[in-house]
Design a protein around this motif. Sequence first.
Motif, PDB file in Angstrom:
ATOM      1  N   PRO A 154       0.598  -1.334  -0.202  1.00 51.68           N
ATOM      2  CA  PRO A 154      -0.170  -0.085  -0.137  1.00 51.68           C
ATOM      3  C   PRO A 154       0.824   0.731   0.022  1.00 51.68           C
ATOM      4  CG  PRO A 154      -0.160  -1.021   2.413  1.00 51.68           C
ATOM      5  CD  PRO A 154       0.738  -2.055   1.454  1.00 51.68           C
ATOM      6  N   ASP A 155       2.189   0.921   0.364  1.00 49.92           N
ATOM      7  CA  ASP A 155       2.807   2.995   0.123  1.00 49.92           C
ATOM      8  C   ASP A 155       3.585   2.910  -1.263  1.00 49.92           C
ATOM      9  OD1 ASP A 155       2.994   2.418   3.149  1.00 49.92           O
ATOM     10  OD2 ASP A 155       4.419   1.468   3.808  1.00 49.92           O
ATOM     11  N   ARG A 156       2.980   1.830  -1.870  1.00 51.27           N
ATOM     12  CA  ARG A 156       3.635   2.491  -3.251  1.00 51.27           C
ATOM     13  C   ARG A 156       5.573   2.965  -2.860  1.00 51.27           C
ATOM     14  NH1 ARG A 156      -1.522   4.308  -2.861  1.00 51.27           N
ATOM     15  NH2 ARG A 156      -2.571   3.349  -4.048  1.00 51.27           N
ATOM     16  N   GLY A 157       6.110   2.224  -4.013  1.00 54.13           N
ATOM     17  CA  GLY A 157       7.688   2.585  -3.756  1.00 54.13           C
ATOM     18  C   GLY A 157       7.990   2.628  -5.754  1.00 54.13           C
ATOM     19  N   ARG A 158       8.787   1.981  -5.761  1.00 56.55           N
ATOM     20  CA  ARG A 158       9.356   1.702  -6.930  1.00 56.55           C
ATOM     21  C   ARG A 158       8.835   0.531  -7.512  1.00 56.55           C
ATOM     22  NH1 ARG A 158      13.093   5.949  -7.544  1.00 56.55           N
ATOM     23  NH2 ARG A 158      14.511   6.184  -6.287  1.00 56.55           N
ATOM     24  N   LEU A 159       9.002   0.335  -8.351  1.00 51.44           N
ATOM     25  CA  LEU A 159       8.607   0.252  -9.771  1.00 51.44           C
ATOM     26  C   LEU A 159       8.135  -0.270 -11.514  1.00 51.44           C
ATOM     27  CD1 LEU A 159       4.446  -1.305 -10.241  1.00 51.44           C
ATOM     28  CD2 LEU A 159       5.736  -0.800 -12.184  1.00 51.44           C
ATOM     29  N   LEU A 160       8.947  -1.686 -11.561  1.00 50.30           N
ATOM     30  CA  LEU A 160       9.374  -1.949 -12.868  1.00 50.30           C
ATOM     31  C   LEU A 160       8.501  -2.587 -13.756  1.00 50.30           C
ATOM     32  CD1 LEU A 160      11.842  -1.951 -14.582  1.00 50.30           C
ATOM     33  CD2 LEU A 160      12.869  -4.203 -13.490  1.00 50.30           C
ATOM     34  N   ASP A 161       7.885  -2.228 -14.678  1.00 51.36           N
ATOM     35  CA  ASP A 161       7.721  -3.836 -15.509  1.00 51.36           C
ATOM     36  C   ASP A 161       8.080  -4.152 -16.396  1.00 51.36           C
ATOM     37  OD1 ASP A 161       5.871  -4.538 -16.947  1.00 51.36           O
ATOM     38  OD2 ASP A 161       4.236  -2.642 -17.739  1.00 51.36           O
ATOM     39  N   VAL A 162       8.767  -4.694 -16.576  1.00 52.08           N
ATOM     40  CA  VAL A 162       9.228  -6.100 -17.760  1.00 52.08           C
ATOM     41  C   VAL A 162       8.910  -6.035 -19.391  1.00 52.08           C
ATOM     42  CG1 VAL A 162      11.495  -7.739 -17.972  1.00 52.08           C
ATOM     43  CG2 VAL A 162      10.573  -6.676 -16.263  1.00 52.08           C
ATOM     44  N   GLY A 163       9.215  -6.157 -19.961  1.00 48.47           N
ATOM     45  CA  GLY A 163       8.081  -6.097 -21.035  1.00 48.47           C
ATOM     46  C   GLY A 163       6.982  -5.031 -21.505  1.00 48.47           C
ATOM     47  N   ALA A 172       6.304  -2.709 -23.201  1.00 41.89           N
ATOM     48  CA  ALA A 172       5.701  -1.732 -24.516  1.00 41.89           C
ATOM     49  C   ALA A 172       5.916  -0.848 -25.092  1.00 41.89           C
ATOM     50  CB  ALA A 172       4.700  -3.013 -24.473  1.00 41.89           C
ATOM     51  N   LEU A 173       4.579  -0.385 -24.627  1.00 39.50           N
ATOM     52  CA  LEU A 173       4.594   1.388 -24.867  1.00 39.50           C
ATOM     53  C   LEU A 173       4.368   2.269 -23.629  1.00 39.50           C
ATOM     54  CD1 LEU A 173       2.268   0.922 -28.147  1.00 39.50           C
ATOM     55  CD2 LEU A 173       4.334   1.335 -28.430  1.00 39.50           C
ATOM     56  N   GLY A 174       4.625   1.451 -22.665  1.00 47.42           N
ATOM     57  CA  GLY A 174       4.509   2.148 -21.610  1.00 47.42           C
ATOM     58  C   GLY A 174       3.345   2.216 -20.240  1.00 47.42           C
ATOM     59  N   PHE A 175       2.216   1.959 -21.276  1.00 44.52           N
ATOM     60  CA  PHE A 175       0.568   2.527 -20.374  1.00 44.52           C
ATOM     61  C   PHE A 175       0.299   1.473 -19.076  1.00 44.52           C
ATOM     62  CE2 PHE A 175      -0.755   1.509 -25.220  1.00 44.52           C
ATOM     63  CZ  PHE A 175      -0.850   2.699 -25.604  1.00 44.52           C
ATOM     64  N   PHE A 176       1.301   0.793 -18.788  1.00 43.10           N
ATOM     65  CA  PHE A 176       1.057   0.495 -17.490  1.00 43.10           C
ATOM     66  C   PHE A 176       1.979   1.310 -16.418  1.00 43.10           C
ATOM     67  CE2 PHE A 176       2.279  -2.417 -14.153  1.00 43.10           C
ATOM     68  CZ  PHE A 176       1.155  -2.644 -12.733  1.00 43.10           C
ATOM     69  N   VAL A 177       2.762   1.446 -16.991  1.00 46.77           N
ATOM     70  CA  VAL A 177       3.542   2.296 -16.509  1.00 46.77           C
ATOM     71  C   VAL A 177       2.932   3.865 -15.998  1.00 46.77           C
ATOM     72  CG1 VAL A 177       6.293   3.605 -16.260  1.00 46.77           C
ATOM     73  CG2 VAL A 177       6.023   0.705 -17.242  1.00 46.77           C
ATOM     74  N   GLU A 178       2.727   4.191 -17.044  1.00 52.40           N
ATOM     75  CA  GLU A 178       2.233   5.592 -17.221  1.00 52.40           C
ATOM     76  C   GLU A 178       1.582   5.869 -16.341  1.00 52.40           C
ATOM     77  OE1 GLU A 178      -0.185   8.714 -19.667  1.00 52.40           O
ATOM     78  OE2 GLU A 178      -0.847   6.661 -20.548  1.00 52.40           O
ATOM     79  N   LEU A 179       0.180   4.928 -16.271  1.00 53.30           N
ATOM     80  CA  LEU A 179      -0.655   4.494 -14.840  1.00 53.30           C
ATOM     81  C   LEU A 179      -0.363   4.022 -13.703  1.00 53.30           C
ATOM     82  CD1 LEU A 179      -4.179   3.720 -13.970  1.00 53.30           C
ATOM     83  CD2 LEU A 179      -3.568   1.168 -14.503  1.00 53.30           C
ATOM     84  N   ALA A 180       0.708   3.442 -13.095  1.00 48.12           N
ATOM     85  CA  ALA A 180       1.132   3.118 -12.067  1.00 48.12           C
ATOM     86  C   ALA A 180       1.928   4.167 -11.399  1.00 48.12           C
ATOM     87  CB  ALA A 180       2.123   1.982 -12.175  1.00 48.12           C
ATOM     88  N   ILE A 181       2.692   5.584 -12.558  1.00 50.49           N
ATOM     89  CA  ILE A 181       3.210   6.993 -11.994  1.00 50.49           C
ATOM     90  C   ILE A 181       1.421   7.229 -11.546  1.00 50.49           C
ATOM     91  CG2 ILE A 181       3.725   9.146 -12.928  1.00 50.49           C
ATOM     92  CD1 ILE A 181       5.708   7.330 -14.928  1.00 50.49           C
ATOM     93  N   ARG A 182       0.334   7.642 -12.619  1.00 53.32           N
ATOM     94  CA  ARG A 182      -0.478   8.312 -11.469  1.00 53.32           C
ATOM     95  C   ARG A 182      -0.396   7.863 -10.647  1.00 53.32           C
ATOM     96  NH1 ARG A 182      -3.725   8.447 -17.374  1.00 53.32           N
ATOM     97  NH2 ARG A 182      -4.362   5.993 -16.963  1.00 53.32           N
ATOM     98  N   ARG A 183      -0.583   6.638 -10.203  1.00 48.42           N
ATOM     99  CA  ARG A 183      -1.202   6.149  -8.931  1.00 48.42           C
ATOM    100  C   ARG A 183      -0.650   6.485  -8.227  1.00 48.42           C
ATOM    101  NH1 ARG A 183      -5.287   1.112 -10.087  1.00 48.42           N
ATOM    102  NH2 ARG A 183      -4.838   0.868  -7.608  1.00 48.42           N
ATOM    103  N   TRP A 222       3.311   5.638  -8.095  1.00 49.02           N
ATOM    104  CA  TRP A 222       4.369   5.296  -7.653  1.00 49.02           C
ATOM    105  C   TRP A 222       5.478   5.445  -8.331  1.00 49.02           C
ATOM    106  CZ3 TRP A 222       4.980  -0.081  -5.754  1.00 49.02           C
ATOM    107  CH2 TRP A 222       3.802  -0.353  -5.395  1.00 49.02           C
ATOM    108  N   LYS A 223       6.651   5.725  -8.296  1.00 48.62           N
ATOM    109  CA  LYS A 223       8.051   5.785  -9.582  1.00 48.62           C
ATOM    110  C   LYS A 223       8.147   4.632 -10.270  1.00 48.62           C
ATOM    111  CE  LYS A 223       9.901   8.418  -5.076  1.00 48.62           C
ATOM    112  NZ  LYS A 223       9.454   7.369  -3.812  1.00 48.62           N
ATOM    113  N   GLY A 224       7.503   4.904 -11.187  1.00 49.36           N
ATOM    114  CA  GLY A 224       7.398   3.477 -11.633  1.00 49.36           C
ATOM    115  C   GLY A 224       8.338   3.743 -13.575  1.00 49.36           C
ATOM    116  N   GLU A 225       8.887   2.868 -13.671  1.00 52.97           N
ATOM    117  CA  GLU A 225      10.267   2.659 -14.656  1.00 52.97           C
ATOM    118  C   GLU A 225       9.593   1.415 -15.863  1.00 52.97           C
ATOM    119  OE1 GLU A 225      14.541   2.161 -14.034  1.00 52.97           O
ATOM    120  OE2 GLU A 225      13.624   3.568 -12.385  1.00 52.97           O
ATOM    121  N   GLY A 226       9.875   1.041 -16.998  1.00 54.61           N
ATOM    122  CA  GLY A 226       9.649   0.003 -17.382  1.00 54.61           C
ATOM    123  C   GLY A 226      11.260  -0.260 -18.574  1.00 54.61           C
ATOM    124  N   ILE A 227      11.389  -1.863 -18.556  1.00 51.57           N
ATOM    125  CA  ILE A 227      12.090  -1.928 -19.321  1.00 51.57           C
ATOM    126  C   ILE A 227      11.811  -2.379 -20.738  1.00 51.57           C
ATOM    127  CG2 ILE A 227      12.027  -4.384 -18.874  1.00 51.57           C
ATOM    128  CD1 ILE A 227      15.566  -3.311 -19.314  1.00 51.57           C
TER     129      ILE A 227
END
Length: 131
Positions: free
Chosen positions: A24-33, A35-46, A48-53
Amino acid sequence: YEEDKRNIVASGNARLDRIEHLKPDRGRLLDVGCALGFFVELAIRRGWKGEGIEISEYASGWARNNLGIKVITGSFLNHNFKDEYFDAITMFYVLEHFVEVEKVIEKAYKILKQNGVLFLFLYFLFSYLSP
């Protein structure tokens, strides 16, 4: 893939609900694979400190240029991440593309913080050959 953003965001919200139940505290999130980053963008809006590879130069470039998010171009196994850095790692329908699955899991464990969350969705196609 761009046209499917609405569905990706809807499923992404449900997935983040599950992850946030555990973290629940939300921290750093890595999305592996990612793609166009839609999930990372969503995580950031919620929150998270999101990034992808993403291995695709086109997809990772699109995510950086159109969404303004951090996406590394390259292979998860070949990139050097800091140990115990991420609170959550997501892999949606990507694990089955790796030949060395054990190494992927080991690396994810290594770069996850203690009590981090690895969230996987897999797609397997089984075929049956009759004699």
